[in-house]
Design an enzyme around this catalytic site. Structure first.
Site, short mmCIF file in Angstrom:
data_model
loop_
_atom_site.label_atom_id
_atom_site.label_comp_id
_atom_site.label_asym_id
_atom_site.label_seq_id
_atom_site.Cartn_x
_atom_site.Cartn_y
_atom_site.Cartn_z
N LYS A 72 34.90 21.52 -34.67
CA LYS A 72 33.56 21.90 -35.11
C LYS A 72 32.93 20.83 -36.00
CE LYS A 72 34.93 24.13 -39.22
NZ LYS A 72 34.21 24.29 -40.44
N THR A 73 33.76 20.16 -36.81
CA THR A 73 33.19 19.10 -37.63
C THR A 73 32.66 17.99 -36.74
OG1 THR A 73 34.93 19.61 -39.20
CG2 THR A 73 33.63 17.67 -39.64
N ASP A 107 27.41 24.93 -42.03
CA ASP A 107 28.82 24.99 -41.69
C ASP A 107 29.44 26.22 -42.36
OD1 ASP A 107 31.25 24.23 -40.71
OD2 ASP A 107 31.62 22.67 -42.21
N GLU A 108 30.53 26.71 -41.83
CA GLU A 108 31.23 27.88 -42.41
C GLU A 108 30.26 29.04 -42.65
OE1 GLU A 108 34.37 27.63 -42.52
OE2 GLU A 108 35.02 25.67 -43.24
N GLN A 133 37.87 33.45 -39.99
CA GLN A 133 38.22 32.63 -41.15
C GLN A 133 37.36 32.98 -42.36
OE1 GLN A 133 39.39 28.44 -40.49
NE2 GLN A 133 38.61 28.77 -38.43
N ARG A 144 46.42 25.81 -40.09
CA ARG A 144 46.35 24.48 -40.71
C ARG A 144 47.40 23.55 -40.11
NH1 ARG A 144 41.86 24.60 -41.31
NH2 ARG A 144 42.11 26.58 -40.25
#
Length: 772
Positions: free
Chosen positions: A36-37, A258-259, A300, A660
């Site tokens: 996504k980044t 983002d997020e 998340q 992670r």
DNA sequence: TCCTCCACTGTTTTT
DNA sequence: CAGTGGAGGA
């Protein structure tokens, strides 16, 4: 333009849709590790190179400063690579270092410097440095552009003082922390004291509303804002002044968030206002040369304690998008391919999160091999747990030349859990880095220094004034301060107005008057130099003139030396800020400092084991991850055990932790552990039981797994089946899969059997076999 | 006015 | 078991 062709080829189809998106709304549902980044950075680059969008009109909101910095860095490299090919005809990496640096700085000046990339808080602070003086709240309170930003401890003591001293409330009934929390929540919902009162008109609510009101009065008197205000005030300002909103609305043509799942109500409001210019009806929104692009993953969402509300993400389609179902929509795209972790790790994550009821259907599809099994270690207590982790890391580093200390991360639920690991790592000389917990800016000497600087910039900042007026000791005691304070309260003027006036001081402060006057003229002198001197110069002078440094020098203790060191470090931090931001104003640095977090210090280049909370770990990845303390009451945390919704949030946190890991995941739990100084027995975390047994190898049943693994794993694996597959069912015979329903544990297959029609079959019963 | 010692209290996650 | 805040002594 060639530039865009280049990076588009590196994307999968869904990523490509995201990156090529130009105008209008788009929701990108991006699972962990799905790139996504990359989608975000490439889209920004694409907007600039392909659509010729002016960098100044792009607003990109990230969740941490670190993420913002990373995005800027990636963009810089991306553009520099393009320029290297175009200008010099060779790849960036083959250029000499000098040329690389030159290119990067060109890109910075031309492009990345102009982008508005940052956290909600830092971006809003920037907006307020322009416009806060045009704002007025319901009670006509106002702020000036040199406002201070109060940190959590400033705010805590302010509230505490109001509750206990001014209002004389019973702290059993009105715990200052709880009251503070209530105020913060109110602000995050966009409620003023009056609005809060309306919604909480019972006895206790009325009192809290009064505290909230008084708290606002005091913030205004200090010309200060708290963290929540940084978002709330712009929203209010935009609501009350359409020309200011209009200005920022036309400034930000392309908004990226983002997020998005961690957005709260008031942040949503801000985005909504900037996007729509407060036009009420969807049909009136003008998407020409304008877009709203949000990226997030409801699984998340781990910040509901900060009022984050992932239903905001779930509602994006109806708020901004076309609201069509998943298959038909053009305003939503899912990134489900995971490029980060092994299949085993992803299966564990997928299965775990299946236990949540509140989610949108999404899975992580593996693109990598099966990988190592997850290893679970049961320890006697937390010290043995630390021994295990230390031993394992050491063993892996020694036997595997590819690995270094920086490839390991140790994740825990609460900061306090780091202790036994730290002790162990120190004893065994393992280099490590703790992220979070104690902060540089929380140290006393740093807070004092910052308070001096804040006072010089904003003399109404009484909190800072009180902090430094007698530090170092200059004989201004409690009685003198009290009488000065009392006068300022009676006259309803800032304390500084009293302190700066020699005659008033003489009457009020008695013996301390001389010291107070000396102090005041020192501050005045530096205020006068604020425009001509740089931040570092002011800092230098104040440390000198105030006698703060001398005081520490004469003490000569080890502790004092330590503090001196920290002050020098602060000096370098200011210098570094000035250099990096081409901004020599003290105010710029102060804003930056109050919004800095310890996470920003995480330096991936270092070869050190990273220790941090699961919350801090969001957005990061590591080859080897240790997830420790998986016990009921530790993780999931005690306070969530009786609340199904918080338990789901804990589970999401666990999901974040698992995802992670790139190569290998270790989990551990202790049979007993010290809590508040006494031993407590701990049961194994339910989350371990929610991960399929076959994926886990453990010190309790070392060889158990191999036997079951293949069979069960593959039959529960959702991705094994695809539409169109031919299968044989033991009683229905041959058929073809027409639909895949649900995902993970709940996957069912719709199969068309010749002559029998369509039947829904559970693949986990092993009743069907695929025909290759 | 300053400093030290003791008792108490409160423990999640963070921009 | 911390860290904080209040009381009492120098």
């Amino acid at each position: 333009m060639t530039a865009s062709v280049n990076f588009l080829s590196q994307l999968n189809p869904s990523q490509r849709i995201a990156v090529e998106h130009f105008c209008g709304p788009l929701l990108v549902v991006a699972g962990a590790g799905s790139g996504k980044t990359r989608a975000l950075t490439y889209r920004i680059a694409h907007l600039i190179t392909h659509y010729q969008v002016d960098p100044e009109s792009i607003l990109a909101v990230t969740f941490t400063n670190k993420a913002a910095r990373e995005m800027k860095d990636r963009l810089e490299r991306l553009f520099a690579q393009e320029m290297a090919l175009k200008q010099q005809g060779q790849p960036f990496n083959s250029l000499p270092e000098y040329d690389q640096k030159r290119l990067l700085s060109q890109v910075y000046k031309k492009t990345t410097k102009k982008l508005w990339i940052g956290t909600f808080h830092s971006l809003c602070a920037r907006i307020l440095r322009y416009d806060v003086n045009k704002y007025q709240d319901e009670k006509k309170r106002q702020w000036e552009r040199n406002f201070s930003i109060f940190d959590e401890s400033d705010v805590q003591s302010l509230v505490k003082n109001i509750v206990l001293k001014q209002f004389n409330l019973d702290d059993k009934k009105f715990n200052p922390r709880t009251v503070r929390y209530a105020i913060s929540n109110a602000k995050n919902l966009g409620l003023s004291p009056e609005a809060y009162l309306k919604e909480n008109s019972y006895a206790k609510g009325r009192v809290i509303a009064e505290v909230y009101n008084e708290y606002q009065t005091q913030l205004a008197a200090n010309n200060a804002l708290d963290f929540d205000d940084l978002i709330l005030v712009p929203v209010r300002l935009f609501q009350q002044n359409e020309s200011i909103l209009g200005y920022w609305h036309s400034q930000f043509k392309h908004i990226l968030v983002d997020e998005y799942q961690d957005t709260n109500r008031i942040q949503y409001e801000l985005i909504q206002l900037l996007t729509t210019n407060a036009e009420p009806r969807k049909s009136e929104w003008n998407w020409e040369n304008r877009s709203i692009f949000v990226v997030g993953d409801a699984d998340q969402s781990i910040y509901s304690f900060r009022m984050a509300d992932f239903t905001i993400l779930l509602n994006f389609q109806s708020d901004f998008g076309d609201g069509l179902p998943d298959e038909d929509t053009r305003t939503m795209v899912k990134l489900e391919e995971n490029y980060r972790s092994t299949e085993t790790i992803l299966q564990a994550a997928n299965q775990l999160i299946e236990n949540n009821s509140q989610r949108i259907d999404k899975i992580l599809r593996p693109t990598r091999g099966e990988g190592e099994e997850i290893y679970c270690y049961k320890a006697e207590d937390e010290r043995i747990e630390a021994d295990f982790v230390m031993g394992k890391i050491q063993e892996m580093v020694e036997t595997n030349p590819e690995l270094n200390w920086g490839d390991f991360a140790l994740l825990y639920r609460v900061n306090a859990q780091s202790r036994p690991f730290e002790d162990n790592f120190i004893r065994n000389n393992i280099p490590y880095n703790i992220v979070g917990g104690f902060k540089f800016y929380d140290r006393q000497e740093i807070k004092d220094s910052i308070a001096y600087l804040r006072l010089i910039v904003n003399p109404f900042d009484t909190v800072s004034l009180l902090r430094v007026i007698n530090s170092p000791r200059r004989g201004i005691g409690k009685t003198s301060i009290d009488s000065l304070l009392k006068a300022s309260q009676e006259l309803e003027i800032p304390l500084w107005e009293i302190v700066r006036d020699e005659t008033s001081v003489k009457t009020l402060a008695g013996r301390a008057a001389k010291s107070v006057n000396k102090f005041a003229s020192m501050i005045k002198e530096l205020q006068g130099k604020l425009k001509e001197l740089s931040g570092t110069e002011i800092f230098d002078q104040i440390m000198e003139l105030s006698g703060y440094v001398d005081d520490l020098k004469t003490k000569g203790t080890e502790e004092a030396d330590n503090r001196l060191e920290n002050i020098y470090e602060l000096y370098s931090a200011i210098a570094q800020y000035q250099e990096e931001n081409e901004d020599t104003s003290l105010q710029g640095y102060l804003t930056n400092a109050s919004l800095a977090s310890d996470l920003d210090n995480l330096d991936e280049g270092q070869e050190k084991v990273s220790l941090m909370t699961l919350h801090s770990a969001k957005g990061l990845e590591f080859p080897i991850v240790f997830l420790v303390g998986l016990e009921q009451g530790t993780f999931p945390h005690v306070r969530s055990l009786n609340d199904p919704l918080s338990l789901e949030e804990e589970r999401r946190l666990c999901y974040v932790g698992i995802t992670r890991a790139q190569e290998q995941l270790f989990i551990s739990h202790a049979r007993e552990r010290y809590v508040w100084g006494s031993k407590e027995m701990k049961m194994v975390s339910q989350f371990i039981q929610e991960i399929p047994e076959e994926l886990i190898n453990s010190n309790l049943r070392p060889t158990a797994r191999k036997v079951h693994r293949k069979k069960t794993v593959s039959s529960s694996a959702n991705d094994k089946w695809s539409v169109g597959d031919r299968v044989i069912h033991h009683s229905f015979g041959e058929g073809e899969i027409t639909h895949i329903l649900g995902s993970g544990k709940k996957t069912n297959l719709a199969i068309q059997f010749a002559g029998l029609g369509r039947k829904i079959v559970d693949p986990r019963t092993n009743s069907i076999t695929k025909i290759e």
